[in-house]
Motif scaffolding. Sequence first.
Motif, mmCIF file in Angstrom:
data_model
loop_
_atom_site.group_PDB
_atom_site.id
_atom_site.type_symbol
_atom_site.label_atom_id
_atom_site.label_comp_id
_atom_site.label_asym_id
_atom_site.label_seq_id
_atom_site.Cartn_x
_atom_site.Cartn_y
_atom_site.Cartn_z
ATOM 1 N N LYS A 1 22.377 -14.050 -23.088
ATOM 2 C CA LYS A 1 22.076 -14.755 -21.991
ATOM 3 C C LYS A 1 22.342 -13.795 -20.739
ATOM 4 C CE LYS A 1 24.398 -18.460 -19.382
ATOM 5 N NZ LYS A 1 25.663 -19.619 -19.211
ATOM 6 N N TYR A 2 22.818 -12.906 -20.583
ATOM 7 C CA TYR A 2 23.174 -12.481 -19.335
ATOM 8 C C TYR A 2 22.194 -10.876 -19.291
ATOM 9 C CZ TYR A 2 27.181 -15.021 -19.460
ATOM 10 O OH TYR A 2 28.256 -16.135 -19.703
ATOM 11 N N THR A 3 21.216 -10.826 -19.903
ATOM 12 C CA THR A 3 20.579 -9.595 -20.223
ATOM 13 C C THR A 3 19.764 -9.487 -18.911
ATOM 14 O OG1 THR A 3 20.276 -9.597 -22.625
ATOM 15 C CG2 THR A 3 18.635 -8.396 -21.328
ATOM 16 N N LEU A 4 19.046 -10.365 -18.078
ATOM 17 C CA LEU A 4 18.333 -10.243 -17.165
ATOM 18 C C LEU A 4 19.186 -9.862 -16.006
ATOM 19 C CD1 LEU A 4 15.522 -12.905 -17.543
ATOM 20 C CD2 LEU A 4 15.284 -10.474 -17.855
ATOM 21 N N TRP A 5 20.184 -10.674 -15.924
ATOM 22 C CA TRP A 5 21.279 -10.512 -14.813
ATOM 23 C C TRP A 5 21.857 -9.006 -15.012
ATOM 24 C CZ3 TRP A 5 26.579 -13.950 -14.526
ATOM 25 C CH2 TRP A 5 26.940 -13.336 -13.252
ATOM 26 N N VAL B 1 29.238 -14.911 -10.227
ATOM 27 C CA VAL B 1 28.208 -15.747 -9.621
ATOM 28 C C VAL B 1 26.742 -15.132 -9.609
ATOM 29 C CG1 VAL B 1 27.990 -17.660 -8.108
ATOM 30 C CG2 VAL B 1 30.121 -17.075 -8.508
ATOM 31 N N PRO B 2 26.010 -15.652 -10.455
ATOM 32 C CA PRO B 2 24.775 -14.901 -10.314
ATOM 33 C C PRO B 2 23.872 -15.200 -9.209
ATOM 34 C CG PRO B 2 24.693 -16.378 -12.112
ATOM 35 C CD PRO B 2 25.901 -16.417 -11.606
ATOM 36 N N PHE B 3 23.341 -14.345 -8.599
ATOM 37 C CA PHE B 3 22.295 -14.338 -7.398
ATOM 38 C C PHE B 3 23.217 -14.419 -6.431
ATOM 39 C CE2 PHE B 3 19.320 -16.012 -4.271
ATOM 40 C CZ PHE B 3 18.148 -15.318 -4.652
#
Length: 420
Positions: free
Chosen positions: A95-99, A223-225
């Motif tokens: 789920k967090y690959t792009l992050w 907290v992404p972004f």
Amino acid sequence: MSAPGDNHLAFTEWVISQGAKINGVAPARFPGRGLGMIATRDIEEGEIMVQVPLKAMYTIDSIPPSFVNKFLDGISVHGLLAAFLTHGDPNLLEKYTLWQAVWPTRQDFADSMPLLWPEHLRSPSANTLSPTPEVLLPPSISGQWNTIRKKTLDEPYKTNHQNLLPEMEKRFQDAWDSVRAVFPDTDRETYLYFWLIVNTRSFYYLMPDEDPPEDNNDAMALVPFADYFNHSDEACDVVFDGEAYTFRATKHYDKGEEIYMSYGPHPNDFLLTEYGFYLPTNNSDAIYLDDIIFRDLNASSIEQLKLHQYYGNYQLTPTGPCFRTEVAACLKYLPAKDWRSYVQGQSTRGVSPKKTSTVVRAWIGRYRKEAEETIGILERSIENEKKEGEIKEDREKLDVVLGRWRQIRGLCESALESMR
């Protein structure tokens, strides 16, 4: 300033797919400073710029109980978040690959964070008073000095923003020991990388009905972004209501202007140790006179400080010395009985602002001497590197530390001038 790249665009799209709202802001790359958040249009005071729902965040609740329960002897939430990134179920971590693709690299940390600097730059093995002093990092970071020997105290105390690097090393070592006990074959560098990711990119995470933990390392989440925001005293408003983090403009922003959030009221030594940077101007900056004061007071005076809750944490800030410092200074000339009456609010008999100022100025002058000594060491080291063929990696770190010491010298000199 430039666009950050396709991986950041893909990550932004992923965040939106997770329910985040992004309104008038975007990441951007600033030459020499890395990434930050800019306004893509004029933004008015009060507008919500970013809102990230709980389901998009990486929290303790993102980790399956079966994984958490492996650590029967306990581990900090900080250590656990890093452990799951290292050893968690790949299907869940996907789920967090792009992050993860937009996180800092191991080299980014090695360049900026004293924890990863070479030993000869970070901290000597022992403090000495040799003809060639060797401590480069400020005392609040290293816990060591070039021009004084610390007094051995018979009773430790909780320090605020002091001995930062040794305490950070201990936090990591405690987490590392816990992880190795469960996963003996863990690669240290891999775990350290994820531990630093959590350390530098996490937000204070506490549900509205929860009591704060004793250790802030147990109230952390990513907290992404929102982790694109850089730190400044002039910051946007940040609120977590249990369902989402909301970032709201506290003033008008022009298109192209960088937007900041506050990581907290931290001195520059803390920012350098924990995040790998410091601010050119920091209203929360401080240095600590504890080691100097304890060396100048006798055992009886130190005992009085303990008994009356004035033991340690003597700050010098951009506005001058703190009240605790002034109280300690009064011990240098007041009889013990008069000093006790003063700190208990019963009498000011014998208290002399002029005498107090004289004592405090001597303490500040002692710190300024340390600054001047270490600035000389750093300047000579940089000059020697130029003569011998510059080592770029060391030179950049030396420049960073030299800049910080010049700030410290300026803080001392401003305080001395204001107390004339």
